[in-house]
Design an enzyme around this catalytic site. Structure first.
Site, PDB file in Angstrom:
ATOM      1  N   GLN A   1      -8.774   0.201   7.507  1.00 23.02           N
ATOM      2  CA  GLN A   1      -9.012  -0.371   6.039  1.00 23.02           C
ATOM      3  C   GLN A   1      -9.357  -1.795   5.790  1.00 23.02           C
ATOM      4  O   GLN A   1      -9.385  -3.034   6.335  1.00 23.02           O
ATOM      5  CB  GLN A   1      -7.749  -0.431   5.723  1.00 23.02           C
TER       6      GLN A   1
ATOM      7  N   TYR B   1      -2.066  -9.782  15.015  1.00 28.99           N
ATOM      8  CA  TYR B   1      -1.406  -8.944  14.156  1.00 28.99           C
ATOM      9  C   TYR B   1      -3.084  -8.373  13.878  1.00 28.99           C
ATOM     10  O   TYR B   1      -2.664  -6.890  14.693  1.00 28.99           O
ATOM     11  CB  TYR B   1      -1.619  -9.179  12.437  1.00 28.99           C
TER      12      TYR B   1
ATOM     13  N   SER C   1      -6.907 -12.036  15.070  1.00 22.10           N
ATOM     14  CA  SER C   1      -5.621 -12.689  15.158  1.00 22.10           C
ATOM     15  C   SER C   1      -4.385 -11.883  16.119  1.00 22.10           C
ATOM     16  O   SER C   1      -5.000 -10.150  15.929  1.00 22.10           O
ATOM     17  CB  SER C   1      -4.922 -12.068  13.871  1.00 22.10           C
TER      18      SER C   1
ATOM     19  N   VAL D   1      -7.306  -5.236   0.792  1.00 27.68           N
ATOM     20  CA  VAL D   1      -6.657  -4.174   0.024  1.00 27.68           C
ATOM     21  C   VAL D   1      -7.354  -5.659  -1.498  1.00 27.68           C
ATOM     22  O   VAL D   1      -5.731  -6.506  -1.564  1.00 27.68           O
ATOM     23  CB  VAL D   1      -5.848  -3.857  -0.503  1.00 27.68           C
TER      24      VAL D   1
ATOM     25  N   CYS E   1       1.120  -0.596  -0.167  1.00 23.61           N
ATOM     26  CA  CYS E   1       0.038   0.090  -0.062  1.00 23.61           C
ATOM     27  C   CYS E   1       1.082   0.921   0.215  1.00 23.61           C
ATOM     28  O   CYS E   1       0.667   1.786  -1.007  1.00 23.61           O
ATOM     29  CB  CYS E   1      -1.114   0.310   1.071  1.00 23.61           C
TER      30      CYS E   1
ATOM     31  N   THR F   1      -7.724  -1.998  10.482  1.00 23.03           N
ATOM     32  CA  THR F   1      -8.235  -2.311   9.790  1.00 23.03           C
ATOM     33  C   THR F   1      -9.404  -3.045  10.108  1.00 23.03           C
ATOM     34  O   THR F   1      -9.799  -2.814  10.890  1.00 23.03           O
ATOM     35  CB  THR F   1      -7.173  -3.598  10.116  1.00 23.03           C
TER      36      THR F   1
ATOM     37  N   LYS G   1      -3.497  -4.104  15.768  1.00 21.86           N
ATOM     38  CA  LYS G   1      -4.421  -2.680  16.128  1.00 21.86           C
ATOM     39  C   LYS G   1      -5.360  -2.019  16.285  1.00 21.86           C
ATOM     40  O   LYS G   1      -5.362  -1.192  16.647  1.00 21.86           O
ATOM     41  CB  LYS G   1      -5.017  -2.894  14.237  1.00 21.86           C
TER      42      LYS G   1
ATOM     43  N   ARG H   1       2.169  -7.019   8.859  1.00 22.72           N
ATOM     44  CA  ARG H   1       0.314  -6.754   8.382  1.00 22.72           C
ATOM     45  C   ARG H   1      -0.230  -8.102   8.072  1.00 22.72           C
ATOM     46  O   ARG H   1      -1.119  -8.182   7.164  1.00 22.72           O
ATOM     47  CB  ARG H   1       0.343  -5.366   7.590  1.00 22.72           C
TER      48      ARG H   1
HETATM   49  P1  NAD Z   1       3.567  -4.365   3.776  1.00 19.71           P
HETATM   50  O1  NAD Z   1       3.757  -5.718   4.056  1.00 19.71           O
HETATM   51  O2  NAD Z   1       3.247  -4.701   1.731  1.00 19.71           O
HETATM   52  O3  NAD Z   1       3.923  -3.181   3.773  1.00 19.71           O
HETATM   53  C1  NAD Z   1       4.273  -2.541   5.114  1.00 19.71           C
HETATM   54  C2  NAD Z   1       5.774  -2.153   4.607  1.00 19.71           C
HETATM   55  O4  NAD Z   1       6.091  -1.401   5.889  1.00 19.71           O
HETATM   56  C3  NAD Z   1       7.135  -3.102   4.585  1.00 19.71           C
HETATM   57  O5  NAD Z   1       7.895  -2.424   4.034  1.00 19.71           O
HETATM   58  C4  NAD Z   1       7.591  -3.086   5.546  1.00 19.71           C
HETATM   59  O6  NAD Z   1       9.037  -2.939   4.949  1.00 19.71           O
HETATM   60  C5  NAD Z   1       7.316  -1.962   6.389  1.00 19.71           C
HETATM   61  N1  NAD Z   1       7.799  -2.048   8.067  1.00 19.71           N
HETATM   62  C6  NAD Z   1       7.484  -2.997   8.724  1.00 19.71           C
HETATM   63  N2  NAD Z   1       7.330  -2.760  10.257  1.00 19.71           N
HETATM   64  C7  NAD Z   1       8.874  -1.085  10.156  1.00 19.71           C
HETATM   65  C8  NAD Z   1       9.478  -1.165  10.707  1.00 19.71           C
HETATM   66  N3  NAD Z   1       9.616  -1.158  12.408  1.00 19.71           N
HETATM   67  N4  NAD Z   1      10.059   0.042  10.360  1.00 19.71           N
HETATM   68  C9  NAD Z   1       9.753   0.219   8.994  1.00 19.71           C
HETATM   69  N5  NAD Z   1       9.224   0.303   7.971  1.00 19.71           N
HETATM   70  C10 NAD Z   1       8.757  -1.082   8.453  1.00 19.71           C
HETATM   71  O7  NAD Z   1       1.545  -4.391   3.873  1.00 19.71           O
HETATM   72  P2  NAD Z   1       0.955  -3.608   3.713  1.00 19.71           P
HETATM   73  O8  NAD Z   1       0.386  -4.266   2.637  1.00 19.71           O
HETATM   74  O9  NAD Z   1       0.828  -2.925   2.455  1.00 19.71           O
HETATM   75  O10 NAD Z   1       0.203  -2.884   4.753  1.00 19.71           O
HETATM   76  C11 NAD Z   1       0.126  -1.566   4.833  1.00 19.71           C
HETATM   77  C12 NAD Z   1      -0.698  -1.147   6.135  1.00 19.71           C
HETATM   78  O11 NAD Z   1      -1.758  -1.137   5.938  1.00 19.71           O
HETATM   79  C13 NAD Z   1      -0.625  -2.432   6.897  1.00 19.71           C
HETATM   80  O12 NAD Z   1      -0.517  -1.667   8.355  1.00 19.71           O
HETATM   81  C14 NAD Z   1      -1.636  -3.098   7.219  1.00 19.71           C
HETATM   82  O13 NAD Z   1      -1.971  -3.521   8.513  1.00 19.71           O
HETATM   83  C15 NAD Z   1      -2.629  -2.607   6.661  1.00 19.71           C
HETATM   84  N6  NAD Z   1      -3.407  -2.806   6.324  1.00 19.71           N
HETATM   85  C16 NAD Z   1      -3.500  -3.536   4.770  1.00 19.71           C
HETATM   86  C17 NAD Z   1      -4.455  -4.153   4.015  1.00 19.71           C
HETATM   87  C18 NAD Z   1      -3.879  -5.131   3.308  1.00 19.71           C
HETATM   88  O14 NAD Z   1      -4.989  -5.884   2.436  1.00 19.71           O
HETATM   89  N7  NAD Z   1      -2.942  -5.227   2.558  1.00 19.71           N
HETATM   90  C19 NAD Z   1      -5.598  -4.429   4.209  1.00 19.71           C
HETATM   91  C20 NAD Z   1      -5.895  -3.380   5.758  1.00 19.71           C
HETATM   92  C21 NAD Z   1      -4.739  -2.452   6.606  1.00 19.71           C
HETATM   93  N1  USQ Z   2      -9.446 -17.015   3.135  1.00 20.48           N
HETATM   94  C1  USQ Z   2      -9.795 -18.032   1.583  1.00 20.48           C
HETATM   95  N2  USQ Z   2      -8.633 -19.264   1.416  1.00 20.48           N
HETATM   96  C2  USQ Z   2      -7.505 -18.300   0.834  1.00 20.48           C
HETATM   97  C3  USQ Z   2      -7.366 -17.635   1.968  1.00 20.48           C
HETATM   98  C4  USQ Z   2      -7.671 -16.809   2.893  1.00 20.48           C
HETATM   99  O1  USQ Z   2     -10.867 -18.716   2.354  1.00 20.48           O
HETATM  100  O2  USQ Z   2      -6.889 -18.778   0.537  1.00 20.48           O
HETATM  101  C5  USQ Z   2     -10.168 -16.658   4.335  1.00 20.48           C
HETATM  102  C6  USQ Z   2     -10.005 -16.090   5.284  1.00 20.48           C
HETATM  103  O3  USQ Z   2     -10.026 -17.812   5.856  1.00 20.48           O
HETATM  104  C7  USQ Z   2     -10.254 -15.241   6.022  1.00 20.48           C
HETATM  105  C8  USQ Z   2     -10.719 -13.948   5.143  1.00 20.48           C
HETATM  106  O4  USQ Z   2     -10.817 -15.351   3.411  1.00 20.48           O
HETATM  107  O5  USQ Z   2     -11.367 -15.581   6.079  1.00 20.48           O
HETATM  108  C9  USQ Z   2     -10.072 -12.718   4.213  1.00 20.48           C
HETATM  109  O6  USQ Z   2      -8.494 -13.470   4.593  1.00 20.48           O
HETATM  110  P1  USQ Z   2      -7.041 -12.866   4.396  1.00 20.48           P
HETATM  111  O7  USQ Z   2      -5.841 -13.403   4.348  1.00 20.48           O
HETATM  112  O8  USQ Z   2      -7.387 -12.268   2.634  1.00 20.48           O
HETATM  113  O9  USQ Z   2      -7.482 -11.386   5.384  1.00 20.48           O
HETATM  114  P2  USQ Z   2      -6.267 -10.642   6.387  1.00 20.48           P
HETATM  115  O10 USQ Z   2      -6.213 -11.665   6.942  1.00 20.48           O
HETATM  116  O11 USQ Z   2      -8.115 -10.852   6.933  1.00 20.48           O
HETATM  117  O12 USQ Z   2      -6.453  -9.466   6.356  1.00 20.48           O
HETATM  118  C10 USQ Z   2      -6.325  -8.956   5.546  1.00 20.48           C
HETATM  119  C11 USQ Z   2      -4.658  -8.069   5.442  1.00 20.48           C
HETATM  120  C12 USQ Z   2      -4.710  -7.278   6.446  1.00 20.48           C
HETATM  121  C13 USQ Z   2      -6.140  -6.465   6.533  1.00 20.48           C
HETATM  122  C14 USQ Z   2      -7.036  -7.134   6.740  1.00 20.48           C
HETATM  123  C15 USQ Z   2      -8.172  -6.600   6.587  1.00 20.48           C
HETATM  124  O13 USQ Z   2      -3.411  -9.096   5.511  1.00 20.48           O
HETATM  125  O14 USQ Z   2      -3.390  -6.755   7.164  1.00 20.48           O
HETATM  126  O15 USQ Z   2      -6.042  -5.880   8.102  1.00 20.48           O
HETATM  127  O16 USQ Z   2      -6.958  -8.238   5.308  1.00 20.48           O
HETATM  128  S1  USQ Z   2      -9.768  -7.005   7.516  1.00 20.48           S
HETATM  129  O17 USQ Z   2      -9.911  -8.073   6.794  1.00 20.48           O
HETATM  130  O18 USQ Z   2     -11.213  -6.558   7.093  1.00 20.48           O
HETATM  131  O19 USQ Z   2      -9.813  -7.081   8.393  1.00 20.48           O
END
Ligand code: NAD
Ligand code: USQ
Length: 401
Positions: free
Chosen positions: A216, A189, A187, A219, A12, A145, A193, A101
């Site tokens: 969020q 993780y 979880s 994504v 992101c 999240t 949050k 994350r």
């Molecule tokens: P990502 O793991 O791709 O990116 C996180 C970045 O933070 C990485 O580049 C990592 O190197 C850096 N990082 C981690 N710990 C650090 C530290 N101590 N110091 C400096 N850098 C550090 O994750 P993402 O998917 O880009 O997610 C970004 C944020 O958005 C996260 O906080 C995640 O919880 C939140 N989020 C992501 C999703 C999703 O679906 N990807 C959904 C909801 C919320």
């Molecule tokens: N799932 C499947 N099959 C798969 C992978 C996942 O059925 O192959 C299911 C999981 O059991 C779960 C759901 O899909 O019920 C979502 O899993 P996910 O891995 O897509 O999402 P999650 O673990 O919740 O985490 C992701 C991001 C996290 C963010 C979160 C937003 O990794 O950083 O905070 O989505 S939320 O889900 O709205 O809390």
């Protein structure tokens, strides 16, 4: 605006940095590259060939004529470097993505649980303490999240952060107030949050910091307008059993001919947002900061909800894939409904990108293009929540139902 992007090398963070730079903001990326190191630990990697940070920055300069800078720094460990950087750079805003994350990664072992808690809680607290110590007026926007709420509904839409409650005092009077929506993480993780939320509430109250917490959803997608402008700017695409999220995993699995791994019955309903909307939402949040003394501004950053088995059905239909119902490695409700308010971003002008076949195909095309980089052994989700759960590995008996 000068913006510091913590975690700006991630899925992101990178497209957000590009988007803000493209819109004329002065961007400084801060990242410790821990996510790239975790790829080494897991012996997995992005499906797309992400470039080193130096190449990314050079490519952006060539493609756009704009410059972004990068500082390698561990926000959770190097408090004094963080503080010095703040004092030198004097940013108007900080976007904080810098946390571990992945829920499955956070559940792999006690070492992974402890790393996730230490890293995420310390990173967030260090940023807050450094802003106060610097004396600067910085707007902090954090990526939270939807999972802080849990995924249930008490017959109502999940509000944006705060729940109106009515309590009866000892004198029998009715008093109305708003409290943080009860935390219900699924979880380690997600639990970090919910801890972040309390840190934000305290610092907004005690130090009058201006804080926006963006709750969020999952994504999906990979490209944004800027990441697709040059192949060297490509975004990461996680598909492995720890970091791959459900819809991108299904699209990738379809592209490489792997049965879609639906956990359990697939009755889990979750909130989703496309990566292009993620970057737009963050831009909108930065343009609309809270006032001093305002409570933490919480916005639900999601555009639609879907049930996992329905997503598998859609992907199977457009890509001709098989669906495998596998053991659910997670400890979560087998079925849930989810209704979420997202009025605040809609009021700010967000025009949601919805999950249309065309876009799904675009992601499948990305996955097809890089299919030869896929390691099929890394696809199953093997991290289990408790000893009762079994890994989500497809077996011939599980495919198809
Ligand atoms: P990502 O793991 O791709 O990116 C996180 C970045 O933070 C990485 O580049 C990592 O190197 C850096 N990082 C981690 N710990 C650090 C530290 N101590 N110091 C400096 N850098 C550090 O994750 P993402 O998917 O880009 O997610 C970004 C944020 O958005 C996260 O906080 C995640 O919880 C939140 N989020 C992501 C999703 C999703 O679906 N990807 C959904 C909801 C919320
Ligand atoms: N799932 C499947 N099959 C798969 C992978 C996942 O059925 O192959 C299911 C999981 O059991 C779960 C759901 O899909 O019920 C979502 O899993 P996910 O891995 O897509 O999402 P999650 O673990 O919740 O985490 C992701 C991001 C996290 C963010 C979160 C937003 O990794 O950083 O905070 O989505 S939320 O889900 O709205 O809390």
């Amino acid at each position: 605006m000068k913006v510091m992007i913590l975690g700006g090398d991630g899925f992101c963070g990178w497209p957000t940095a590009l988007h803000l730079s493209a819109h004329g903001h002065d961007v400084l990326i801060v990242d410790n590259l821990s996510r790239r190191n975790i790829d080494n630990e897991l012996e997995a990697g992005s499906l797309t060939p992400i470039r080193p940070m130096g190449t990314r920055l050079k490519a952006w300069q060539e493609a756009s004529g704009r410059t972004m800078r990068f500082e390698r720094l561990d926000v959770a460990q190097n408090y004094h470097r963080l503080l010095t950087l703040l004092l030198e750079e004097r940013p108007d805003a900080i976007v904080h993505f810098a946390e571990q994350r992945a829920a499955p990664y956070s559940m792999k072992s006690s070492a992974h649980k402890r790393y996730t808690v230490d890293n995420n809680v310390s990173a967030t607290h260090n940023v807050l303490a450094a802003i106060v110590e610097s004396g600067l007026d910085v707007h902090l926007a954090h990526l939270g999240t939807m999972g802080v709420y849990g995924y249930g509904t008490a017959g109502m839409k999940i509000p944006e952060g705060y729940l109106p409650v009515e309590v009866t005092t000892d004198d029998g009077d009715k008093v109305r107030q708003e409290i943080l929506y009860p935390a219900n993480p699924g979880s380690i993780y997600h639990m970090t949050k919910t801890l972040d939320q309390l840190l934000f509430a305290y610092y907004a109250k005690n130090d009058r910091l201006r804080i926006t917490d963006l709750h969020q959803g999952i994504v999906w997608g990979t490209h944004t307008q800027e990441t697709s402008s040059d192949e060297r700017l490509i975004n990461r695409f996680d598909y492995d059993g720890d970091y791959g999220t459900v819809l991108n995993r299904f699209l990738m699995q379809a592209a490489v001919g792997y049965p879609l791994t639906v956990h359990g019955t697939g009755g889990q309903t979750r909130a989703f947002i496309h990566i292009q909307d993620t970057v737009r939402c963050i831009h909108l949040a930065l343009e609309n900061p809270p006032e001093h003394g305002e409570r933490v501004r919480i916005l639900n950053q999601m555009t639609e909800t879907h049930r996992v088995r329905d997503l598998a059905g859609i992907v199977a239909r457009i890509a001709g894939a098989e669906v495998a119902y596998v053991d659910n490695p997670r400890n979560e409700d087998a079925e849930n409904d989810l209704h979420v308010k997202n009025d605040r971003f809609l009021d700010l002008g967000l025009k949601p990108t919805t999950l249309e076949d065309g876009l799904l195909e675009e992601v499948t095309d990305v996955a097809r293009k890089y299919a030869d980089r896929a390691d099929r052994d890394k696809i199953p989700a093997t991290s289990t929540w408790t000893r009762r759960q079994k890994p989500g590995v497809p077996t011939p008996a599980a495919t198809p139902r």
